[in-house]
Design a protein around this motif. Structure first.
Motif, PDB file in Angstrom:
ATOM      1  N   PHE A 141       0.841  -1.187   0.000  1.00  0.00           N
ATOM      2  CA  PHE A 141       0.000   0.000   0.000  1.00  0.00           C
ATOM      3  C   PHE A 141       0.876   1.236   0.000  1.00  0.00           C
ATOM      4  CE2 PHE A 141      -3.355  -2.479   2.656  1.00  0.00           C
ATOM      5  CZ  PHE A 141      -3.756  -3.153   1.519  1.00  0.00           C
ATOM      6  N   ARG A 142       0.335   2.302  -0.568  1.00  0.00           N
ATOM      7  CA  ARG A 142       1.004   3.591  -0.461  1.00  0.00           C
ATOM      8  C   ARG A 142       0.296   4.395   0.624  1.00  0.00           C
ATOM      9  NH1 ARG A 142      -0.469   7.538  -5.430  1.00  0.00           N
ATOM     10  NH2 ARG A 142       0.016   9.056  -3.799  1.00  0.00           N
ATOM     11  N   ALA A 164      -5.601   3.213  -5.368  1.00  0.00           N
ATOM     12  CA  ALA A 164      -4.276   3.487  -5.929  1.00  0.00           C
ATOM     13  C   ALA A 164      -4.385   4.000  -7.357  1.00  0.00           C
ATOM     14  CB  ALA A 164      -3.418   2.217  -5.877  1.00  0.00           C
ATOM     15  N   GLY A 169      -3.968   7.156  -1.323  1.00  0.00           N
ATOM     16  CA  GLY A 169      -3.227   6.253  -0.464  1.00  0.00           C
ATOM     17  C   GLY A 169      -4.065   5.814   0.727  1.00  0.00           C
TER      18      GLY A 169
END
Length: 725
Positions: A141-142, A164, A169
């Protein structure tokens, strides 16, 4: 969220089942845990020992130097119980079970709670928290500001993937899995104090304690964190076929929507639509109303956007005349300036026209949001020399949104360009199709106007301020339902000739008993007399005013079984109808009632149901024998206030009939709203009444009369469970 500290920012983590094989869960848990090793102690446990991802492993939790605060398990189902017991013996306080196929999950959860620990899962996809550098989940994940709480791990990953793609995020991700211990509403409550989260995406298939869920959603709303809910409509109520008209009128998602409205959340229909709305809520100022101004460089696209906006419940209203004059300055003569605003080629001549026009309409006072649709975003791609200017205009759009405190959305024909990326980076929600953009704005507008009502109790509704109707009395106390004497319970029979009705077996309660209970709650009925033979019938004719209605007391759906005769003009007609009906249906208790002859009547239905998760709900809609076909109803959690009831009535497609259709006098909507409130209070006060229905309720200019009633009881023998209409 008591006892869940270990899942927020643990000082130490152990991964049981750590693996060096990328296709295994133990690899992803170990890999993710090690990303936070600068922040906390990370232990990897592998029964074979050796090293995993460059770190030495222990063969069991017992080999660790101390108790890890959080333990994540990626072990086979049969091995989970022993591994959990080992962690509890060490003193672990948080347990994360990815493992599926676990027997006796509730027993396992009870052992965990008994030891003073908490368990997320089993059968979950893990947890993630960007600000705590906590990564115990499959994939990558960001960091961002969207939290995802999902009962389905795979669907949670889909939401994260769509986010995404939209450039969003994740702040926190929690897959609650089986919810054997830690529930979704506990996780949601904790998010109210999570600084990094701005918007919450929630997927649930079952709702458990609906009251606790509403409280959690309300806490998030108060914290300024809107919740977008996705569900498959699988509440327990959706799997039960109700015997009344109400069951055919409503769906499980109606109840979920009512709960969302109470808490100030909104249900999304698909993962893509949820993320589209989340993009707006995360990036842009939130709309404070439903007015949208469409700005476009194409008449066709503007008209389509306006149609979609109207369909979504948004208002496309003409701009003030001074704004229209200002907008026209510098545009071609054929430009449209009312709303939608069509630049008519003015944008191609000077890209700055986009920014200038959007800023003017945003400042006009006639907009709660601006939606720009068309070619913008493609100029720099097709004409590289214009890229710098197009990017500059994109930043001006973002500045306009901030300056005027309203969202500016862009639907661009270009899927992904330098300009669309610049728009998103600057806080302008950008969409690839106009329908998605309009849907996101409609969802945000519903959230903006929804926040408000707290769940009320009967004592709150009793003090609800409203305008009393002439001659209206206070609501009488709720009456008890009591079994009539045995002599009153008669067994109908089917005659040798005629129709044998499926409703023939008697019940202990009938229409008159239902009337008595509901009249005690303040519902108005026409005068009526019970009869069981000809002598009583003739006495009833003398006591009541013709024309009459004759009903078989015990039948639920009387018209379907020939159990009602209407418009009997005199005693002779009444006696003839009784002879025919009693011969066909058999002896039993019948009801003679005065026919409601008032003009300009609108037939409605008012009903309640009890949902296993959310409790009692109240329904109002178009009534009569065709209720199921019309499917025109609105629903709220019970009890409701008088204003809630008026709001429900106003939503109905048949509302114009009540307001006075084509010159007819308006019906007494206030009396209808009062009846909705009274039934909602009764349902809230009587959990033994899972279903109440008044259909039809005849609403006239001078008041309301209910002329049929059905009540369902719980805990009674099958033959006596229903108070039949």
């Amino acid at each position: 969220m008591t006892g869940l500290d270990a899942f927020r920012d643990p000082a130490s983590i152990a991964v049981v089942g750590a693996s060096a094989t990328p296709t295994k869960w133990g690899y992803w848990l170990a890999r993710g845990a090690l990303t936070g090793i600068a922040r906390r102690t990370v232990h990897l446990v592998n029964a074979r020992g050796g090293a995993v991802l460059g770190q030495r492993t222990a063969r069991s939790l017992r080999e660790l130097p101390g108790a890890p605060e959080l333990v994540a398990f990626a072990v086979p189902g049969p091995a989970l119980g022993a591994a959990v017991d080992e962690a509890l013996a060490l003193g672990a306080r948080g347990l994360l079970a990815i493992t599926a196929g676990v027997e006796d999950e509730r027993v396992l959860a009870a052992r965990v709670r008994g030891a003073g620990a908490r368990l997320i899962g089993p059968n979950c996809l893990g947890i993630y928290d960007a600000s705590a550098e906590l990564d115990l989940v499959w994939g990558q994940f960001r960091p961002g500001s969207l939290a995802i709480v999902s009962q389905s791990g795979q669907l949670g990953l889909e939401l994260a993937g769509l986010a995404a793609d939209a450039g969003l995020g994740i702040s926190r991700f929690v897959s609650v899995g089986s919810q054997a211990d830690v529930t979704a509403h506990e996780v949601l409550t904790d998010l109210a104090g999570h600084d990094a989260t701005r918007v919450v995406a929630l997927y649930l298939e079952s709702f458990g304690d609906g009251h606790a869920l509403i409280a959690a959603l309300t806490a998030l709303r108060r914290a300024g964190k809107p919740v977008l809910l996705l569900t498959v409509g699988a509440s327990d109520a959706g799997r039960q076929a109700a015997r009344s008209h109400t069951g055919a009128m409503t769906t499980a998602t109606d109840i979920v929507d009512a709960a969302c409205e109470t808490a100030g959340a909104v249900r999304a229909e698909t993962p893509a639509r949820l993320i589209a709305a989340a993009q707006l809520l995360v990036r842009a100022p939130r709309p404070t109303g439903r007015r949208v101004v469409v700005v476009t460089d194409s008449g066709g696209q503007g008209a389509l956007a306006a149609d979609l906006a109207s369909r979504a419940g948004l208002l496309v209203e003409p701009l003030p005349q001074p704004t229209r004059h200002a907008v026209a300055t510098g545009l071609p003569p054929q430009a449209a300036t009312a709303n939608p605003v069509d630049l008519a080629g003015g944008g191609e001549q000077d890209l700055r026209a986009y920014g200038r026009v959007v800023d003017l309409v945003a400042a006009s006072g006639g907009a709660d949001a601006v939606l720009m649709s068309g070619y913008f975003g493609s100029y720099g791609r097709d004409i590289p020399a214009q890229q710098e200017l197009e990017t500059e205009v994109a930043l001006e759009l973002a500045r306009s949104a901030i300056r005027h405190g309203l969202p500016v959305l862009v639907h661009s024909m270009a899927r992904s360009t330098t300009t669309t990326e610049a728009l998103r980076a600057a806080g302008v929600p950008t969409y690839e199709d106009i329908e998605t953009a309009v849907g996101a704005l409609g969802t945000a507008a519903r959230l903006a106007e929804r926040g408000a009502r707290e769940r009320v109790g009967p004592e709150d509704v009793a003090g609800d301020e409203r305008t009393p109707h002439a001659g209206e009395a206070d609501t009488p106390p709720v009456a008890d339902v009591r079994t009539p004497p045995a002599a009153e319970v008669r067994t109908p029979r089917a005659a040798g000739t005629g129709v044998r009705t499926s409703a023939a077996p008697p019940t202990a309660f009938g229409y008159l008993s239902a009337r008595a209970l509901l009249a005690g709650a303040g519902v108005a009925f026409p005068p009526a007399v019970p009869v069981t033979d000809l002598d009583e019938l003739r006495g009833a004719a003398d006591r009541l005013t013709a024309p009459y209605v004759l009903k078989a007391d015990w039948l639920e759906h009387k018209s379907e079984h020939g159990g009602v005769a209407v418009g009997l003009g005199d005693a002779t007609a009444l006696e003839a109808a009784y002879m025919e009906m009693s011969l066909r249906l058999g002896p039993g208790r019948y009801v003679v009632e005065e026919l409601d002859r008032r003009p300009h009547v609108v037939e409605m239905v008012v009903a309640t149901r009890r949902d296993p998760s959310f409790g009692p709900v109240v329904v109002v809609g178009a009534g009569g024998t065709e209720t199921e076909l019309r499917r025109d109803s609105a629903l709220a959690l019970a009890p409701c206030t008088h204003q809630d009831a008026l709001t429900l009535i106003a939503r109905l497609r048949c509302a114009p009939l009540l307001d006075g259709w084509r010159g007819r006098p308006p019906a007494d909507i206030g009396a209808l709203a009062d009846t909705v409130v009274r039934l909602s209070r009764l349902a809230a006060a009587r959990p033994d009444l899972p279903e109440i229905e008044l259909n039809p309720v005849r609403v006239a200019p001078d008041g309301l009369l209910a002329v049929d009633a059905l009540i369902t009881l719980t805990g009674a023998a099958p033959a006596g469970r229903h108070l039949h209409r």
